[in-house]
Design an enzyme around this catalytic site. Structure first.
Site, PDB file in Angstrom:
ATOM      1  N   ASP A 108       0.845  -1.202   0.000  1.00 34.18           N
ATOM      2  CA  ASP A 108       0.000   0.000   0.000  1.00 34.18           C
ATOM      3  C   ASP A 108       0.876   1.246   0.000  1.00 34.18           C
ATOM      4  O   ASP A 108       2.038   1.204   0.416  1.00 34.18           O
ATOM      5  CB  ASP A 108      -0.871   0.032   1.271  1.00 34.18           C
ATOM      6  CG  ASP A 108      -1.850  -1.125   1.311  1.00 34.18           C
ATOM      7  OD1 ASP A 108      -2.140  -1.702   0.249  1.00 34.18           O
ATOM      8  OD2 ASP A 108      -2.314  -1.449   2.426  1.00 34.18           O
TER       9      ASP A 108
HETATM   10  N1  URA Z   1      -1.205  -5.875   3.935  1.00 29.76           N
HETATM   11  C1  URA Z   1      -1.690  -4.613   3.925  1.00 29.76           C
HETATM   12  O1  URA Z   1      -2.714  -4.328   4.525  1.00 29.76           O
HETATM   13  N2  URA Z   1      -1.010  -3.689   3.261  1.00 29.76           N
HETATM   14  C2  URA Z   1       0.140  -3.920   2.594  1.00 29.76           C
HETATM   15  O2  URA Z   1       0.734  -3.011   2.005  1.00 29.76           O
HETATM   16  C3  URA Z   1       0.634  -5.248   2.613  1.00 29.76           C
HETATM   17  C4  URA Z   1      -0.072  -6.202   3.302  1.00 29.76           C
END
Ligand code: URA
Length: 256
Positions: A108
């Site tokens: 993310d």
């Molecule tokens: N899980 C999440 O919620 N975000 C990420 O970036 C990776 C795994």
């Protein structure tokens, strides 16, 4: 048997970062490039990717068909190749000699940590294939008290979907590092569902306030890399993720 790869001389040099395609064509025509000890002035001349000896001036240029960077992704950049508005993880690789790099998987925008940037589609596919169950370990800070009950729920698998569309996770391992107003944990999952870690905690009524990936299969984030820094993978790291010495043997089928 491995295919012999013949490649145009201008592409060979441009891929290895000697210059743009136009620049290297000029150098070749000016007689600055030798192949197997003879000056070659045609950019379209085909060289053997593995066996030809290419000199640019006096410097040998070895061809690497695939490149692999370990990036410590900082928060605020997106896991994409290019974007009109946002900075991407590929934009951070300033030394890139290749135009075909992409991130093997996504984090993310606000997540930090280990991201592999490569042009090796086969490896990326293997790392990301849900069938391979590659372990991914995250360090997270979570608002509120994380309990052994949360760990048990994660170990059994948890529904992170909606009542209309349940979405069960595979068993995951939660290690509680510290628990209090804000808890620190390490979570190992084997999937890469959208926002998975955040949604797993949300399903337990808890909010992830910081997330960083530390490990993906046999690849561990180099702790000396600050957010935004990167380096090429070592041969040992490559062996770890391939399960075979691919540099020596060419494409292996036996990843991770
Ligand atoms: N899980 C999440 O919620 N975000 C990420 O970036 C990776 C795994």
């Amino acid at each position: 048997m491995e295919a012999v790869l013949m490649i145009r001389l201008d592409k060979y040099l441009a891929d290895m970062g000697i210059g743009t395609r136009q620049e290297v064509k000029k150098h070749i025509r000016q007689g600055k490039v030798k192949v197997d000890a003879a000056v070659v002035k045609s950019p379209e001349y085909k060289v053997n990717e593995k066996e030809s000896t290419v000199l640019y001036g006096d410097s040998p240029v070895r061809y690497e068909a695939f490149v692999y960077y370990m990036l410590n992704k900082p928060a605020g950049v997106i896991s994409a190749t290019e974007d009109r508005r946002e900075k991407t993880v590929v934009d951070l690789i300033k030394t890139k000699e290749r135009k075909d790099l992409f991130p093997a998987g996504r984090l993310d925008k606000d997540t930090e940590g280990l991201l592999l940037i490569t042009n090796d589609g086969k490896l990326a596919h293997s790392l990301l294939s849900p069938k391979k169950h590659v372990d991914k370990t995250y360090y997270a800070r979570v608002k509120g008290i994380v309990t052994e009950e949360d760990a048990r729920a994660f170990a059994e698998g948890i529904d992170i979907g909606t009542s209309a569309l349940p979405e069960w996770t595979r068993p995951a391992v939660l290690e509680i590092i510290s628990s209090g107003q804000e808890s620190a944990v390490r979570l190992t999952i084997q999937e890469g569902k959208f926002h998975q870690v955040k949604r797993m905690f949300l399903a337990r009524g808890k909010e992830v306030v910081y997330l960083k990936r530390e490990r993906m299969g046999g690849l561990v984030l180099d702790s000396s890399l600050k957010p935004g820094e990167y380096r090429k993978l070592t041969d040992e790291e490559l062996r770890n993720i391939y399960g075979t010495d691919r540099h020596a043997e060419g494409h292996g089928s036996d990843y991770i």
